[in-house]
Design a protein around this motif. Sequence first.
Motif, PDB file in Angstrom:
ATOM      1  N   PRO A 274      18.669  17.192   3.742  1.00 24.41           N
ATOM      2  CA  PRO A 274      18.645  15.633   4.301  1.00 24.41           C
ATOM      3  C   PRO A 274      18.196  15.152   3.433  1.00 24.41           C
ATOM      4  CG  PRO A 274      16.963  17.067   5.357  1.00 24.41           C
ATOM      5  CD  PRO A 274      17.905  18.150   4.349  1.00 24.41           C
ATOM      6  N   GLU A 275      18.499  13.547   3.418  1.00 21.09           N
ATOM      7  CA  GLU A 275      18.110  12.592   2.746  1.00 21.09           C
ATOM      8  C   GLU A 275      17.224  11.607   3.325  1.00 21.09           C
ATOM      9  OE1 GLU A 275      20.666  10.837  -0.980  1.00 21.09           O
ATOM     10  OE2 GLU A 275      20.786   9.399   0.593  1.00 21.09           O
ATOM     11  N   GLN A 276      15.980  12.153   3.246  1.00 23.23           N
ATOM     12  CA  GLN A 276      14.920  11.169   4.154  1.00 23.23           C
ATOM     13  C   GLN A 276      14.316  10.143   3.243  1.00 23.23           C
ATOM     14  OE1 GLN A 276      12.912  14.906   5.296  1.00 23.23           O
ATOM     15  NE2 GLN A 276      12.535  13.802   7.247  1.00 23.23           N
ATOM     16  N   VAL A 277      14.428   8.969   3.612  1.00 24.40           N
ATOM     17  CA  VAL A 277      13.756   7.755   2.773  1.00 24.40           C
ATOM     18  C   VAL A 277      12.313   7.982   3.201  1.00 24.40           C
ATOM     19  CG1 VAL A 277      13.808   5.360   2.613  1.00 24.40           C
ATOM     20  CG2 VAL A 277      16.058   6.333   2.828  1.00 24.40           C
ATOM     21  N   LEU A 278      11.464   7.865   2.040  1.00 21.09           N
ATOM     22  CA  LEU A 278      10.115   7.599   2.300  1.00 21.09           C
ATOM     23  C   LEU A 278       9.350   6.394   2.327  1.00 21.09           C
ATOM     24  CD1 LEU A 278       8.782  10.559  -0.165  1.00 21.09           C
ATOM     25  CD2 LEU A 278       9.241  10.698   2.498  1.00 21.09           C
ATOM     26  N   ILE A 279       8.545   6.162   3.238  1.00 14.54           N
ATOM     27  CA  ILE A 279       7.851   4.615   3.254  1.00 14.54           C
ATOM     28  C   ILE A 279       7.039   4.353   1.713  1.00 14.54           C
ATOM     29  CG2 ILE A 279       6.171   3.416   4.538  1.00 14.54           C
ATOM     30  CD1 ILE A 279       6.765   5.700   6.962  1.00 14.54           C
ATOM     31  N   THR A 280       7.413   3.369   1.348  1.00 18.18           N
ATOM     32  CA  THR A 280       7.143   3.104  -0.002  1.00 18.18           C
ATOM     33  C   THR A 280       6.306   1.690   0.099  1.00 18.18           C
ATOM     34  OG1 THR A 280       8.559   4.399  -1.203  1.00 18.18           O
ATOM     35  CG2 THR A 280       7.497   2.990  -2.480  1.00 18.18           C
ATOM     36  N   PHE A 281       4.956   1.540   0.053  1.00 17.00           N
ATOM     37  CA  PHE A 281       4.475   0.214   0.189  1.00 17.00           C
ATOM     38  C   PHE A 281       4.316  -0.325  -1.320  1.00 17.00           C
ATOM     39  CE2 PHE A 281       2.897   2.810   3.769  1.00 17.00           C
ATOM     40  CZ  PHE A 281       3.314   1.670   4.768  1.00 17.00           C
ATOM     41  N   TYR A 282       4.212  -1.875  -1.154  1.00 17.71           N
ATOM     42  CA  TYR A 282       3.924  -2.504  -2.435  1.00 17.71           C
ATOM     43  C   TYR A 282       2.729  -2.083  -3.442  1.00 17.71           C
ATOM     44  CZ  TYR A 282       2.956  -6.881  -4.890  1.00 17.71           C
ATOM     45  OH  TYR A 282       2.816  -7.946  -6.166  1.00 17.71           O
ATOM     46  N   ALA A 283       1.753  -1.611  -2.376  1.00 20.77           N
ATOM     47  CA  ALA A 283       0.283  -1.240  -3.310  1.00 20.77           C
ATOM     48  C   ALA A 283       0.533  -0.042  -3.933  1.00 20.77           C
ATOM     49  CB  ALA A 283      -0.843  -1.178  -2.026  1.00 20.77           C
ATOM     50  N   GLU A 284       1.488   0.826  -3.850  1.00 20.31           N
ATOM     51  CA  GLU A 284       1.527   2.020  -4.421  1.00 20.31           C
ATOM     52  C   GLU A 284       1.875   1.985  -5.993  1.00 20.31           C
ATOM     53  OE1 GLU A 284       4.009   5.383  -2.727  1.00 20.31           O
ATOM     54  OE2 GLU A 284       3.805   4.077  -0.736  1.00 20.31           O
ATOM     55  N   ASN A 285       2.658   1.100  -6.390  1.00 25.13           N
ATOM     56  CA  ASN A 285       3.074   0.745  -7.653  1.00 25.13           C
ATOM     57  C   ASN A 285       2.190  -0.019  -8.469  1.00 25.13           C
ATOM     58  OD1 ASN A 285       4.377   0.079  -9.941  1.00 25.13           O
ATOM     59  ND2 ASN A 285       6.564  -0.049  -8.998  1.00 25.13           N
ATOM     60  N   SER A 286       1.480   0.707  -9.549  1.00 22.58           N
ATOM     61  CA  SER A 286       0.142   0.156 -10.399  1.00 22.58           C
ATOM     62  C   SER A 286       0.735  -1.193 -11.262  1.00 22.58           C
ATOM     63  CB  SER A 286      -0.287   1.338 -11.306  1.00 22.58           C
ATOM     64  OG  SER A 286       0.693   1.525 -12.261  1.00 22.58           O
ATOM     65  N   HIS A 287       2.061  -1.257 -11.463  1.00 16.46           N
ATOM     66  CA  HIS A 287       2.829  -2.253 -12.092  1.00 16.46           C
ATOM     67  C   HIS A 287       2.687  -3.771 -11.455  1.00 16.46           C
ATOM     68  CE1 HIS A 287       3.675   0.232 -15.367  1.00 16.46           C
ATOM     69  NE2 HIS A 287       4.316   1.182 -14.462  1.00 16.46           N
ATOM     70  N   ASN A 288       2.584  -3.570 -10.104  1.00 15.26           N
ATOM     71  CA  ASN A 288       2.465  -4.785  -9.118  1.00 15.26           C
ATOM     72  C   ASN A 288       1.296  -5.637  -9.443  1.00 15.26           C
ATOM     73  OD1 ASN A 288       5.112  -4.121  -8.282  1.00 15.26           O
ATOM     74  ND2 ASN A 288       4.280  -3.118  -6.674  1.00 15.26           N
ATOM     75  N   LEU A 289       1.266  -6.924  -9.061  1.00 14.16           N
ATOM     76  CA  LEU A 289       0.083  -7.835  -9.431  1.00 14.16           C
ATOM     77  C   LEU A 289      -1.081  -7.572  -8.921  1.00 14.16           C
ATOM     78  CD1 LEU A 289       2.305 -10.920  -8.573  1.00 14.16           C
ATOM     79  CD2 LEU A 289       1.454 -10.123 -10.893  1.00 14.16           C
ATOM     80  N   ALA A 290      -1.292  -6.842  -7.523  1.00 11.70           N
ATOM     81  CA  ALA A 290      -2.601  -6.610  -7.058  1.00 11.70           C
ATOM     82  C   ALA A 290      -3.672  -5.907  -8.114  1.00 11.70           C
ATOM     83  CB  ALA A 290      -2.465  -5.660  -5.568  1.00 11.70           C
ATOM     84  N   ASP A 291      -5.005  -6.293  -7.716  1.00 10.24           N
ATOM     85  CA  ASP A 291      -6.121  -5.616  -8.464  1.00 10.24           C
ATOM     86  C   ASP A 291      -6.406  -4.234  -8.115  1.00 10.24           C
ATOM     87  OD1 ASP A 291      -7.653  -6.220  -6.362  1.00 10.24           O
ATOM     88  OD2 ASP A 291      -8.338  -7.989  -7.499  1.00 10.24           O
ATOM     89  N   ASN A 292      -7.082  -3.654  -8.601  1.00 10.03           N
ATOM     90  CA  ASN A 292      -7.679  -2.047  -8.163  1.00 10.03           C
ATOM     91  C   ASN A 292      -8.407  -2.004  -6.733  1.00 10.03           C
ATOM     92  OD1 ASN A 292      -6.404  -1.160 -10.329  1.00 10.03           O
ATOM     93  ND2 ASN A 292      -8.165  -0.330 -11.571  1.00 10.03           N
ATOM     94  N   GLU A 293      -9.049  -3.325  -6.548  1.00 10.57           N
ATOM     95  CA  GLU A 293      -9.931  -3.269  -5.182  1.00 10.57           C
ATOM     96  C   GLU A 293      -8.961  -3.247  -3.973  1.00 10.57           C
ATOM     97  OE1 GLU A 293     -13.253  -2.818  -3.335  1.00 10.57           O
ATOM     98  OE2 GLU A 293     -13.020  -2.782  -5.544  1.00 10.57           O
ATOM     99  N   ARG A 294      -8.078  -4.353  -4.284  1.00 13.17           N
ATOM    100  CA  ARG A 294      -7.041  -4.912  -3.414  1.00 13.17           C
ATOM    101  C   ARG A 294      -6.050  -3.549  -3.123  1.00 13.17           C
ATOM    102  NH1 ARG A 294      -5.119  -7.873   0.909  1.00 13.17           N
ATOM    103  NH2 ARG A 294      -2.947  -8.115   0.797  1.00 13.17           N
ATOM    104  N   ARG A 295      -5.572  -3.020  -4.242  1.00 13.80           N
ATOM    105  CA  ARG A 295      -4.713  -1.799  -3.971  1.00 13.80           C
ATOM    106  C   ARG A 295      -5.423  -0.760  -3.189  1.00 13.80           C
ATOM    107  NH1 ARG A 295      -2.739   0.372  -9.157  1.00 13.80           N
ATOM    108  NH2 ARG A 295      -1.553   1.670  -7.809  1.00 13.80           N
ATOM    109  N   ARG A 296      -6.545  -0.368  -3.595  1.00 13.89           N
ATOM    110  CA  ARG A 296      -7.501   0.792  -2.992  1.00 13.89           C
ATOM    111  C   ARG A 296      -7.642   0.286  -1.489  1.00 13.89           C
ATOM    112  NH1 ARG A 296     -11.407   0.886  -5.792  1.00 13.89           N
ATOM    113  NH2 ARG A 296     -10.620   2.318  -7.382  1.00 13.89           N
ATOM    114  N   PHE A 297      -7.933  -0.895  -1.162  1.00 11.15           N
ATOM    115  CA  PHE A 297      -7.951  -1.095   0.229  1.00 11.15           C
ATOM    116  C   PHE A 297      -6.742  -1.022   0.945  1.00 11.15           C
ATOM    117  CE2 PHE A 297      -7.089  -4.912   3.200  1.00 11.15           C
ATOM    118  CZ  PHE A 297      -8.029  -4.574   4.068  1.00 11.15           C
ATOM    119  N   LEU A 298      -5.513  -1.612   0.326  1.00 13.98           N
ATOM    120  CA  LEU A 298      -4.332  -1.463   1.126  1.00 13.98           C
ATOM    121  C   LEU A 298      -3.832  -0.072   1.331  1.00 13.98           C
ATOM    122  CD1 LEU A 298      -2.182  -4.444  -0.668  1.00 13.98           C
ATOM    123  CD2 LEU A 298      -2.896  -4.118   1.700  1.00 13.98           C
ATOM    124  N   LEU A 299      -3.970   1.030   0.153  1.00 12.50           N
ATOM    125  CA  LEU A 299      -3.647   2.264   0.266  1.00 12.50           C
ATOM    126  C   LEU A 299      -4.530   3.038   1.271  1.00 12.50           C
ATOM    127  CD1 LEU A 299      -3.057   2.949  -3.464  1.00 12.50           C
ATOM    128  CD2 LEU A 299      -1.349   2.743  -1.776  1.00 12.50           C
TER     129      LEU A 299
END
Lengths: 415, 415
Positions: free
Chosen positions: B262-287
């Motif tokens: 089966p091809e299951q699409v996983l849930i992938t949030f914005y915060a997961e990708n370190s190349h995105n704009l958010a700072d570490n604090e914000r990412r940790r909080f979101l994740l």
Amino acid sequence: MLIDKTYRSSFWGANGFDNLKNYMKQSNDFIKNLSGLLQERSEAELNFSKNLSKISKKLSRYCSTELTIYEAWGMSASEMEQEAEAHKNVSIAINDIYKQMKELDEMFAKNRKPHEDLVTKTNKDLKRMRCDEKDRSKEAFNCHKDYEKARDTVQRADKIQKLDGKAQFADNEYKKTCLKLEEARQAYETAVFNGCHELQKLDEIRISKMKDMLTAYNNSISSVIPVVNQSSDKIRESIGKVNATKDMNAVVELKGTMCNKPEQVLITFYAENSHNLADNERRRFLLQGHLSSLQSDATTTVKALEGIKKTMDVFKRDNFKNEDAYNQARHGYWQCHAKLEMLEASQYKISRALAELDCSAKPVSEYEKYIEKSGERGHEIWFLRKPYPPDYPGTVPERLLPQKSCDDYDDEFGK
Amino acid sequence: MLIDKTYRSSFWGANGFDNLKNYMKQSNDFIKNLSGLLQERSEAELNFSKNLSKISKKLSRYCSTELTIYEAWGMSASEMEQEAEAHKNVSIAINDIYKQMKELDEMFAKNRKPHEDLVTKTNKDLKRMRCDEKDRSKEAFNCHKDYEKARDTVQRADKIQKLDGKAQFADNEYKKTCLKLEEARQAYETAVFNGCHELQKLDEIRISKMKDMLTAYNNSISSVIPVVNQSSDKIRESIGKVNATKDMNAVVELKGTMCNKPEQVLITFYAENSHNLADNERRRFLLQGHLSSLQSDATTTVKALEGIKKTMDVFKRDNFKNEDAYNQARHGYWQCHAKLEMLEASQYKISRALAELDCSAKPVSEYEKYIEKSGERGHEIWFLRKPYPPDYPGTVPERLLPQKSCDDYDDEFGK
């Protein structure tokens, strides 16, 4: 039933169900085509049966005569009717199988459809959900980007808080969509899973029914064998009864006339009739003249007979090697003999007239009883109607061949 | 041959030869009619053969697939061709008999004719001679009357002598005519005699030949029996080889895809990708927020799984009486389990991102190797591609049902 791998564990992925669907469609086409061919075969049998029946009826009409050769061909006519009947029965039986095959065709098509349709529908839903998921993902990303941009450009705290809320809301919406996508995927998987299972059951029924129908078909085709076999025996039996001798005897019996009784016209002179004008002297003179003239003819004829007799003796010494020539000679002998009798009977008639004229005793002759009169008065016609012996021409008249009995000749020829 | 009475001793007199002639004509008509029917039968066989061959060819085309059910029907196609061939051979054989019958027809007609014609001719001659005889008789009588009249009326002696000479000459002419008449009678008799004999020979040949032809006809008709018999056996043998299991295994082998992945699409949030704009604090909080939200979803799913497990246990205690319902429950279990895996794999992905953020050790997961990435940069789509076990859905995942081995489930259902 036990198969190594079930359809539901074997047809997956992008092409799996399509493969199975194609196979099922081909199977369905096979049923449909087969049913068409069964109908054609049924028609071919019926057509053949009708042709045989038509020929049989005509043949029967031609064979109504009661002779063994007609009876034998007549038997082939009635057996052809049996053959026609057998092929008609094959036609009916195959038509029944055709109907069953058609029912199977319809059942198969009808039962495939909902499963195939459900797979198509859930697949479409799944694809739509994949687009949804993508849209929601982009939306959430954009919200987060907006939030990060607002923070970078030092905006008002309430605006940043509002954008944060919006981003978290979008994340949540996105997660919900992902769960819905998983549901759609499962719905599709279930449709494929159940569809494969149901199509397998259907396929198994199809194979089993097509096997049964082939058995029925084979039985109906071979049902003509005992019929043709029996017919063949009956015709053979009839052929055994064909007897040319019997038929020819029957033809003689049915259509034959009596044995040959030749109608020889006797020579009848003017002077013979006492009612005619001539006086006795003149009549006596004339009759004596006629008598001597006929005597001379008879003598010549006897000589001819003796000549033929000699020829026949030659053939006899040759042990009748040349049968045709001997038969021809014998027939010539009979002809010559008949001429002699005609002359002798005519002579007798004249002698009788002379005796009447002289008032002397009436002469005696073996011809007397065969002489008959007809025709108008004064121009009577006298016939000699002396029948040939029943074994004519097996024997020749005795008077010149006393040394051989009639039976001997019978054994040699003529029969 | 021995017949009680030969035709030449049986057909005489006015109607005799006509009777025989009629009989011979009827026999000739019979031959002619029969030959026509043989031709029809030959055509019927050929027509049937062509129809069978046409159907057989079509059927063969439909049966090219290498599955036992197709092979069995294919055997019926090739045997139908044998049947067609057999009927074609019957057609040819009967056509040969038809030709022989036609030859017999022509031979019979041709050989009858001269004999019948000769009888007609000699009969005509005989009739003409009878008239001649009558004329000559009258003439002679008239001469004698003239002579007597002259004597009565006391005419000149030389005239009387002349009339006497004329009368005696007329008597002689009349006698000659009578002898010629007897010759004509004999010629007629001979024609009838020989004619009957020849017609009898002809009739005997006819009967014998028609008997032989009936034998040939019967043999050709029954020549289909062994062919159909053998065909029937071969088809029966093929039917015996029809094996639905084998066919369905072959279908799986030929058209089946790999086992379900089966091809299951996983849930992938914005915060997961370190190349995105958010700072570490914000990412940790979101994740951390996402992790706890997914944990809550997983807990709900596990509860649902336990519920389904209980339902299945009920069916198990019922000794799987309701097989369909049990299978449905089992399928539901699999679906629920897949959802759990999708949530867990998504959770793992987030934990992995958190570990990266904190520079701590990367967490370990069984899902690691099944997680694949695709899609454009920044908007990657993460899939979980964990294949189902080959015996899916025979077993259910072990972690909640350790008390039963996979094999036990295999034995119970699903195969």
